[in-house]
Design a protein around this motif. Sequence first.
Motif, PDB file in Angstrom:
ATOM      1  N   VAL A 136       0.860  -1.194   0.000  1.00 49.39           N
ATOM      2  CA  VAL A 136       0.000   0.000   0.000  1.00 49.39           C
ATOM      3  C   VAL A 136       0.893   1.240   0.000  1.00 49.39           C
ATOM      4  O   VAL A 136       2.025   1.194   0.473  1.00 49.39           O
ATOM      5  CB  VAL A 136      -0.943   0.032   1.230  1.00 49.39           C
ATOM      6  N   SER A 137       0.375   2.316  -0.555  1.00 53.06           N
ATOM      7  CA  SER A 137       1.112   3.579  -0.513  1.00 53.06           C
ATOM      8  C   SER A 137       0.186   4.670  -1.005  1.00 53.06           C
ATOM      9  O   SER A 137      -0.941   4.412  -1.400  1.00 53.06           O
ATOM     10  CB  SER A 137       2.368   3.532  -1.398  1.00 53.06           C
ATOM     11  N   ARG A 138       0.690   5.883  -1.015  1.00 50.76           N
ATOM     12  CA  ARG A 138      -0.147   6.985  -1.502  1.00 50.76           C
ATOM     13  C   ARG A 138      -0.254   6.930  -3.024  1.00 50.76           C
ATOM     14  O   ARG A 138      -1.062   7.605  -3.622  1.00 50.76           O
ATOM     15  CB  ARG A 138       0.431   8.313  -1.042  1.00 50.76           C
ATOM     16  N   TYR A 139       0.595   6.138  -3.676  1.00 54.07           N
ATOM     17  CA  TYR A 139       0.627   6.100  -5.137  1.00 54.07           C
ATOM     18  C   TYR A 139      -0.232   4.962  -5.683  1.00 54.07           C
ATOM     19  O   TYR A 139      -0.426   3.943  -5.024  1.00 54.07           O
ATOM     20  CB  TYR A 139       2.068   5.910  -5.632  1.00 54.07           C
ATOM     21  N   GLY A 140      -0.653   5.114  -6.911  1.00 52.94           N
ATOM     22  CA  GLY A 140      -1.307   4.023  -7.641  1.00 52.94           C
ATOM     23  C   GLY A 140      -2.600   3.581  -6.992  1.00 52.94           C
ATOM     24  O   GLY A 140      -3.210   4.300  -6.183  1.00 52.94           O
ATOM     25  N   ARG A 141      -3.048   2.380  -7.377  1.00 50.54           N
ATOM     26  CA  ARG A 141      -4.279   1.836  -6.806  1.00 50.54           C
ATOM     27  C   ARG A 141      -3.901   0.807  -5.761  1.00 50.54           C
ATOM     28  O   ARG A 141      -3.019  -0.012  -5.983  1.00 50.54           O
ATOM     29  CB  ARG A 141      -5.094   1.142  -7.910  1.00 50.54           C
ATOM     30  N   ASN A 142      -4.513   0.875  -4.603  1.00 46.32           N
ATOM     31  CA  ASN A 142      -4.263  -0.161  -3.606  1.00 46.32           C
ATOM     32  C   ASN A 142      -5.424  -0.189  -2.621  1.00 46.32           C
ATOM     33  O   ASN A 142      -6.311   0.666  -2.647  1.00 46.32           O
ATOM     34  CB  ASN A 142      -2.912   0.052  -2.903  1.00 46.32           C
ATOM     35  N   PHE A 143      -5.410  -1.181  -1.758  1.00 49.90           N
ATOM     36  CA  PHE A 143      -6.532  -1.462  -0.872  1.00 49.90           C
ATOM     37  C   PHE A 143      -6.901  -0.253   0.006  1.00 49.90           C
ATOM     38  O   PHE A 143      -8.079   0.063   0.178  1.00 49.90           O
ATOM     39  CB  PHE A 143      -6.180  -2.678  -0.009  1.00 49.90           C
ATOM     40  N   VAL A 144      -5.912   0.407   0.574  1.00 54.47           N
ATOM     41  CA  VAL A 144      -6.198   1.521   1.498  1.00 54.47           C
ATOM     42  C   VAL A 144      -6.928   2.637   0.756  1.00 54.47           C
ATOM     43  O   VAL A 144      -7.961   3.151   1.225  1.00 54.47           O
ATOM     44  CB  VAL A 144      -4.884   2.048   2.133  1.00 54.47           C
ATOM     45  N   LYS A 145      -6.435   2.974  -0.421  1.00 50.53           N
ATOM     46  CA  LYS A 145      -7.071   4.057  -1.189  1.00 50.53           C
ATOM     47  C   LYS A 145      -8.462   3.641  -1.671  1.00 50.53           C
ATOM     48  O   LYS A 145      -9.389   4.447  -1.678  1.00 50.53           O
ATOM     49  CB  LYS A 145      -6.160   4.459  -2.353  1.00 50.53           C
ATOM     50  N   THR A 146      -8.593   2.371  -2.040  1.00 48.97           N
ATOM     51  CA  THR A 146      -9.911   1.886  -2.483  1.00 48.97           C
ATOM     52  C   THR A 146     -10.921   1.965  -1.344  1.00 48.97           C
ATOM     53  O   THR A 146     -12.060   2.407  -1.529  1.00 48.97           O
ATOM     54  CB  THR A 146      -9.799   0.426  -2.981  1.00 48.97           C
ATOM     55  N   MET A 147     -10.510   1.541  -0.139  1.00 42.17           N
ATOM     56  CA  MET A 147     -11.428   1.584   1.008  1.00 42.17           C
ATOM     57  C   MET A 147     -11.869   3.021   1.296  1.00 42.17           C
ATOM     58  O   MET A 147     -13.054   3.294   1.500  1.00 42.17           O
ATOM     59  CB  MET A 147     -10.744   1.006   2.264  1.00 42.17           C
ATOM     60  N   LEU A 148     -10.907   3.946   1.303  1.00 43.32           N
ATOM     61  CA  LEU A 148     -11.252   5.338   1.608  1.00 43.32           C
ATOM     62  C   LEU A 148     -12.198   5.903   0.555  1.00 43.32           C
ATOM     63  O   LEU A 148     -13.145   6.616   0.869  1.00 43.32           O
ATOM     64  CB  LEU A 148      -9.979   6.197   1.699  1.00 43.32           C
ATOM     65  N   SER A 149     -11.981   5.499  -0.692  1.00 43.13           N
ATOM     66  CA  SER A 149     -12.858   6.054  -1.724  1.00 43.13           C
ATOM     67  C   SER A 149     -14.235   5.389  -1.674  1.00 43.13           C
ATOM     68  O   SER A 149     -15.260   6.061  -1.872  1.00 43.13           O
ATOM     69  CB  SER A 149     -12.139   5.978  -3.077  1.00 43.13           C
ATOM     70  N   LEU A 150     -14.308   4.101  -1.330  1.00 42.12           N
ATOM     71  CA  LEU A 150     -15.626   3.450  -1.194  1.00 42.12           C
ATOM     72  C   LEU A 150     -16.421   4.068  -0.039  1.00 42.12           C
ATOM     73  O   LEU A 150     -17.643   4.200  -0.109  1.00 42.12           O
ATOM     74  CB  LEU A 150     -15.452   1.947  -0.959  1.00 42.12           C
TER      75      LEU A 150
END
Length: 279
Positions: A136-150
Amino acid sequence: MPRAPRDRAEIVLVGRPDLDLENPATFAPVLKSVAPDMVINAAAHTGVDQQEDEPERAFRINAEAPAELARLTRLAGIPIIQISTDYVFDGTSMRPYVEADKPNPQTVYGRSKLAGEEAVRAGNPDHLVVRTAWVVSRYGRNFVKTMLSLAEKHDSLQVVADQFGNPTEAHDLADGLLAAAAVWRRQGGFPQGLYHLAGQGRASWHELAGHVFAVSASLDGPSALVEPVGSEQWPAKAARPANSELSSDAFFSDFGYRAGAWKDRVGALVVELRAGTKD
Ligand SMILES: NC(=O)c1ccc[n+]([C@@H]2O[C@H](COP(=O)([O-])OP(=O)(O)OC[C@H]3O[C@@H](n4cnc5c(N)ncnc54)[C@H](OP(=O)(O)O)[C@@H]3O)[C@@H](O)[C@H]2O)c1
């Protein structure tokens, strides 16, 4: 913070179209123009479900391309680092996987990545294969960013609670690779050819989502209730390993570096994403 300058290492990023893993003719010109001291191959076909329908392409990118990169780096007299995955394991282990454990990939992705490991090992004796997991990171697509956007659109989410692994912050992986490169520079080689490097501590996707939302809520960010569900409620073409926890002890012992504890690193990532910081 960019990692490499701190270590006085210069990183040259190359990718498509200049270097296309599906077009081996692009490799030698890039190697010639960059003239690196070391090559790190972090690129891959990572569409785990998609690859079940296109195994030839998966093997072309994840196995044949690393084979050719290994051959070219050997000819150039430089080492190659190949990034690999916890998905080379079947996930049935009751303890964290160590490097000596026998891989048993269950998916085209896992098989193609294992073939890539073997190709690099065979193609260049001066190699390092680093298996990581749940990046996971601030870049690209990953689980953490997907969860926050959902959570921007949903009050509650169902998240798989019976798959376990080690969430890994991408910068920790980068720091580990720099530590390995420094050892290579000092000792003229890597102690062994295969290591695991992943975040400390194990989590399920459900626990990971819960932590993301707890931190986000504390910052008045998006949050959702997380309902635990079994893998069977999220049918996918490619079955994910139930437990792909990796032991990173050998990496620590030989390179003196450990990735951070996943809760701390994911918490810091959520803070960073909320603050919208960039470097
Ligand atoms: N993410 C994880 O949880 C995880 C876990 C274990 C291991 N890994 C490994 O870590 C590495 C990085 O994964 P990731 O999650 O960052 O994957 P990703 O987000 O899907 O990124 C893959 C990268 O590979 C590049 N790429 C794909 N096909 C290419 C081609 N034909 N030629 C040149 N470049 C190509 C992509 O370039 P474009 O930008 O041009 O598409 C992209 O930069 C991979 O080796 C993966 O197997 C990842």
